[in-house]
Design a protein around this motif. Structure first.
Motif, PDB file in Angstrom:
ATOM      1  N   ARG A  39       5.915   9.647  -6.836  1.00 58.66           N
ATOM      2  CA  ARG A  39       6.875  10.436  -6.056  1.00 58.66           C
ATOM      3  C   ARG A  39       7.248   9.763  -4.736  1.00 58.66           C
ATOM      4  NH1 ARG A  39       3.336  15.203  -7.473  1.00 58.66           N
ATOM      5  NH2 ARG A  39       2.554  14.804  -5.404  1.00 58.66           N
ATOM      6  N   GLY A  40       7.456   8.446  -4.788  1.00 56.64           N
ATOM      7  CA  GLY A  40       7.902   7.699  -3.618  1.00 56.64           C
ATOM      8  C   GLY A  40       6.811   7.298  -2.650  1.00 56.64           C
ATOM      9  N   ASN A  41       5.571   7.638  -2.945  1.00 56.13           N
ATOM     10  CA  ASN A  41       4.459   7.296  -2.055  1.00 56.13           C
ATOM     11  C   ASN A  41       4.151   5.804  -2.205  1.00 56.13           C
ATOM     12  OD1 ASN A  41       1.798   6.802  -1.042  1.00 56.13           O
ATOM     13  ND2 ASN A  41       1.459   9.016  -1.035  1.00 56.13           N
ATOM     14  N   GLN A  42       4.585   5.032  -1.209  1.00 54.50           N
ATOM     15  CA  GLN A  42       4.420   3.582  -1.271  1.00 54.50           C
ATOM     16  C   GLN A  42       2.960   3.149  -1.231  1.00 54.50           C
ATOM     17  OE1 GLN A  42       6.997   1.190   1.231  1.00 54.50           O
ATOM     18  NE2 GLN A  42       8.499   2.843   1.269  1.00 54.50           N
ATOM     19  N   CYS A  43       2.123   3.860  -0.489  1.00 54.39           N
ATOM     20  CA  CYS A  43       0.702   3.503  -0.412  1.00 54.39           C
ATOM     21  C   CYS A  43       0.040   3.610  -1.780  1.00 54.39           C
ATOM     22  CB  CYS A  43      -0.027   4.377   0.602  1.00 54.39           C
ATOM     23  SG  CYS A  43       0.431   4.037   2.311  1.00 54.39           S
ATOM     24  N   LYS A  44       0.290   4.722  -2.478  1.00 53.95           N
ATOM     25  CA  LYS A  44      -0.305   4.910  -3.796  1.00 53.95           C
ATOM     26  C   LYS A  44       0.287   3.944  -4.818  1.00 53.95           C
ATOM     27  CE  LYS A  44      -1.687   9.699  -3.200  1.00 53.95           C
ATOM     28  NZ  LYS A  44      -1.551  11.076  -3.696  1.00 53.95           N
ATOM     29  N   ALA A  45       1.592   3.709  -4.727  1.00 54.84           N
ATOM     30  CA  ALA A  45       2.236   2.774  -5.653  1.00 54.84           C
ATOM     31  C   ALA A  45       1.686   1.366  -5.445  1.00 54.84           C
ATOM     32  CB  ALA A  45       3.750   2.788  -5.455  1.00 54.84           C
ATOM     33  N   ALA A  46       1.564   0.954  -4.196  1.00 51.81           N
ATOM     34  CA  ALA A  46       1.041  -0.377  -3.892  1.00 51.81           C
ATOM     35  C   ALA A  46      -0.386  -0.531  -4.397  1.00 51.81           C
ATOM     36  CB  ALA A  46       1.107  -0.638  -2.388  1.00 51.81           C
ATOM     37  N   GLU A  47      -1.177   0.518  -4.238  1.00 56.75           N
ATOM     38  CA  GLU A  47      -2.560   0.469  -4.717  1.00 56.75           C
ATOM     39  C   GLU A  47      -2.589   0.265  -6.230  1.00 56.75           C
ATOM     40  OE1 GLU A  47      -6.409   3.425  -4.970  1.00 56.75           O
ATOM     41  OE2 GLU A  47      -5.039   3.658  -3.277  1.00 56.75           O
ATOM     42  N   GLU A  48      -1.761   1.017  -6.957  1.00 54.35           N
ATOM     43  CA  GLU A  48      -1.707   0.848  -8.411  1.00 54.35           C
ATOM     44  C   GLU A  48      -1.250  -0.551  -8.801  1.00 54.35           C
ATOM     45  OE1 GLU A  48       0.883   2.372 -12.192  1.00 54.35           O
ATOM     46  OE2 GLU A  48       0.328   3.886 -10.718  1.00 54.35           O
ATOM     47  N   LEU A  49      -0.315  -1.087  -8.046  1.00 53.06           N
ATOM     48  CA  LEU A  49       0.221  -2.414  -8.335  1.00 53.06           C
ATOM     49  C   LEU A  49      -0.718  -3.538  -7.898  1.00 53.06           C
ATOM     50  CD1 LEU A  49       3.868  -1.679  -7.213  1.00 53.06           C
ATOM     51  CD2 LEU A  49       3.138  -2.214  -9.559  1.00 53.06           C
ATOM     52  N   GLY A  50      -1.731  -3.205  -7.117  1.00 50.04           N
ATOM     53  CA  GLY A  50      -2.681  -4.212  -6.652  1.00 50.04           C
ATOM     54  C   GLY A  50      -2.124  -5.076  -5.538  1.00 50.04           C
ATOM     55  N   MET A  51      -1.284  -4.467  -4.698  1.00 50.98           N
ATOM     56  CA  MET A  51      -0.716  -5.219  -3.576  1.00 50.98           C
ATOM     57  C   MET A  51      -0.782  -4.364  -2.312  1.00 50.98           C
ATOM     58  SD  MET A  51       3.454  -4.935  -4.229  1.00 50.98           S
ATOM     59  CE  MET A  51       3.479  -5.807  -5.760  1.00 50.98           C
ATOM     60  N   HIS A  52      -0.580  -5.001  -1.190  1.00 47.57           N
ATOM     61  CA  HIS A  52      -0.557  -4.296   0.089  1.00 47.57           C
ATOM     62  C   HIS A  52       0.763  -3.546   0.199  1.00 47.57           C
ATOM     63  CE1 HIS A  52      -0.450  -3.694   4.447  1.00 47.57           C
ATOM     64  NE2 HIS A  52      -1.768  -3.819   4.399  1.00 47.57           N
ATOM     65  N   ARG A  53       0.755  -2.430   0.916  1.00 48.61           N
ATOM     66  CA  ARG A  53       1.971  -1.635   1.082  1.00 48.61           C
ATOM     67  C   ARG A  53       3.098  -2.440   1.717  1.00 48.61           C
ATOM     68  NH1 ARG A  53       4.692   0.502   4.753  1.00 48.61           N
ATOM     69  NH2 ARG A  53       3.154   0.115   6.368  1.00 48.61           N
ATOM     70  N   ASN A  54       2.763  -3.313   2.681  1.00 45.68           N
ATOM     71  CA  ASN A  54       3.794  -4.134   3.310  1.00 45.68           C
ATOM     72  C   ASN A  54       4.437  -5.094   2.310  1.00 45.68           C
ATOM     73  OD1 ASN A  54       3.210  -2.884   5.716  1.00 45.68           O
ATOM     74  ND2 ASN A  54       2.006  -4.582   6.540  1.00 45.68           N
ATOM     75  N   THR A  55       3.641  -5.604   1.387  1.00 42.90           N
ATOM     76  CA  THR A  55       4.170  -6.498   0.353  1.00 42.90           C
ATOM     77  C   THR A  55       5.112  -5.729  -0.564  1.00 42.90           C
ATOM     78  OG1 THR A  55       2.136  -7.793   0.448  1.00 42.90           O
ATOM     79  CG2 THR A  55       3.537  -8.100  -1.497  1.00 42.90           C
ATOM     80  N   LEU A  56       4.740  -4.515  -0.912  1.00 41.42           N
ATOM     81  CA  LEU A  56       5.613  -3.675  -1.734  1.00 41.42           C
ATOM     82  C   LEU A  56       6.915  -3.394  -1.000  1.00 41.42           C
ATOM     83  CD1 LEU A  56       6.362  -1.882  -4.116  1.00 41.42           C
ATOM     84  CD2 LEU A  56       4.976  -0.056  -3.076  1.00 41.42           C
ATOM     85  N   SER A  57       6.816  -3.038   0.253  1.00 37.43           N
ATOM     86  CA  SER A  57       8.002  -2.747   1.056  1.00 37.43           C
ATOM     87  C   SER A  57       8.926  -3.955   1.134  1.00 37.43           C
ATOM     88  CB  SER A  57       7.576  -2.312   2.458  1.00 37.43           C
ATOM     89  OG  SER A  57       8.691  -1.983   3.241  1.00 37.43           O
ATOM     90  N   ARG A  58       8.342  -5.133   1.320  1.00 34.85           N
ATOM     91  CA  ARG A  58       9.128  -6.363   1.393  1.00 34.85           C
ATOM     92  C   ARG A  58       9.799  -6.658   0.047  1.00 34.85           C
ATOM     93  NH1 ARG A  58       5.872  -9.196   4.223  1.00 34.85           N
ATOM     94  NH2 ARG A  58       4.489  -9.728   2.530  1.00 34.85           N
ATOM     95  N   ALA A  59       9.064  -6.461  -1.042  1.00 38.08           N
ATOM     96  CA  ALA A  59       9.621  -6.676  -2.379  1.00 38.08           C
ATOM     97  C   ALA A  59      10.778  -5.715  -2.644  1.00 38.08           C
ATOM     98  CB  ALA A  59       8.533  -6.514  -3.442  1.00 38.08           C
ATOM     99  N   MET A  60      10.609  -4.473  -2.223  1.00 40.88           N
ATOM    100  CA  MET A  60      11.677  -3.490  -2.395  1.00 40.88           C
ATOM    101  C   MET A  60      12.933  -3.927  -1.645  1.00 40.88           C
ATOM    102  SD  MET A  60       9.469   0.031  -2.049  1.00 40.88           S
ATOM    103  CE  MET A  60      10.935   1.059  -1.892  1.00 40.88           C
ATOM    104  N   ALA A  61      12.760  -4.407  -0.430  1.00 40.41           N
ATOM    105  CA  ALA A  61      13.905  -4.860   0.369  1.00 40.41           C
ATOM    106  C   ALA A  61      14.585  -6.061  -0.298  1.00 40.41           C
ATOM    107  CB  ALA A  61      13.449  -5.217   1.782  1.00 40.41           C
ATOM    108  N   GLU A  62      13.796  -7.006  -0.768  1.00 34.46           N
ATOM    109  CA  GLU A  62      14.359  -8.195  -1.422  1.00 34.46           C
ATOM    110  C   GLU A  62      15.127  -7.847  -2.689  1.00 34.46           C
ATOM    111  OE1 GLU A  62      10.971 -10.705  -2.064  1.00 34.46           O
ATOM    112  OE2 GLU A  62      10.820 -11.258   0.049  1.00 34.46           O
ATOM    113  N   LEU A  63      14.674  -6.796  -3.386  1.00 34.83           N
ATOM    114  CA  LEU A  63      15.318  -6.391  -4.629  1.00 34.83           C
ATOM    115  C   LEU A  63      16.427  -5.366  -4.413  1.00 34.83           C
ATOM    116  CD1 LEU A  63      12.065  -6.001  -6.748  1.00 34.83           C
ATOM    117  CD2 LEU A  63      13.777  -7.822  -6.970  1.00 34.83           C
ATOM    118  N   GLY A  64      16.585  -4.915  -3.185  1.00 35.24           N
ATOM    119  CA  GLY A  64      17.604  -3.913  -2.891  1.00 35.24           C
ATOM    120  C   GLY A  64      17.244  -2.543  -3.444  1.00 35.24           C
TER     121      GLY A  64
END
Length: 70
Positions: A39-64
């Motif tokens: 439900r848009g929770n970046q912290c939980k999504a990043a944890e599932e993906l095995g990455m830091h939240r900042n890395t997820l945020s950066r990836a989201m920005a790069e992918l638009g």
């Protein structure tokens, strides 16, 4: 699931989708699905993906990819 992925790859190749675009679209859709599941929770999504939240945020920005799409 493997057959579906094989079919998708064949369709993309036949349609002239390049490697970089195919990888970008896969990443974008995968991240979108994980974010929707949380439900848009970046912290939980990043944890599932095995990455830091900042890395997820950066990836989201790069992918638009924005949270408004989730």
């Amino acid at each position: 699931m493997k057959r579906e992925l094989d079919s998708l790859v064949t369709q993309m190749h036949s349609s002239g989708v390049g490697y970089e675009e195919a990888v970008k679209e896969f990443k974008k859709q995968y991240l979108r699905e994980v974010l929707i599941a949380h439900r848009g929770n970046q912290c939980k999504a990043a944890e599932e993906l095995g990455m830091h939240r900042n890395t997820l945020s950066r990836a989201m920005a790069e992918l638009g990819l924005s949270l408004s799409e989730v």
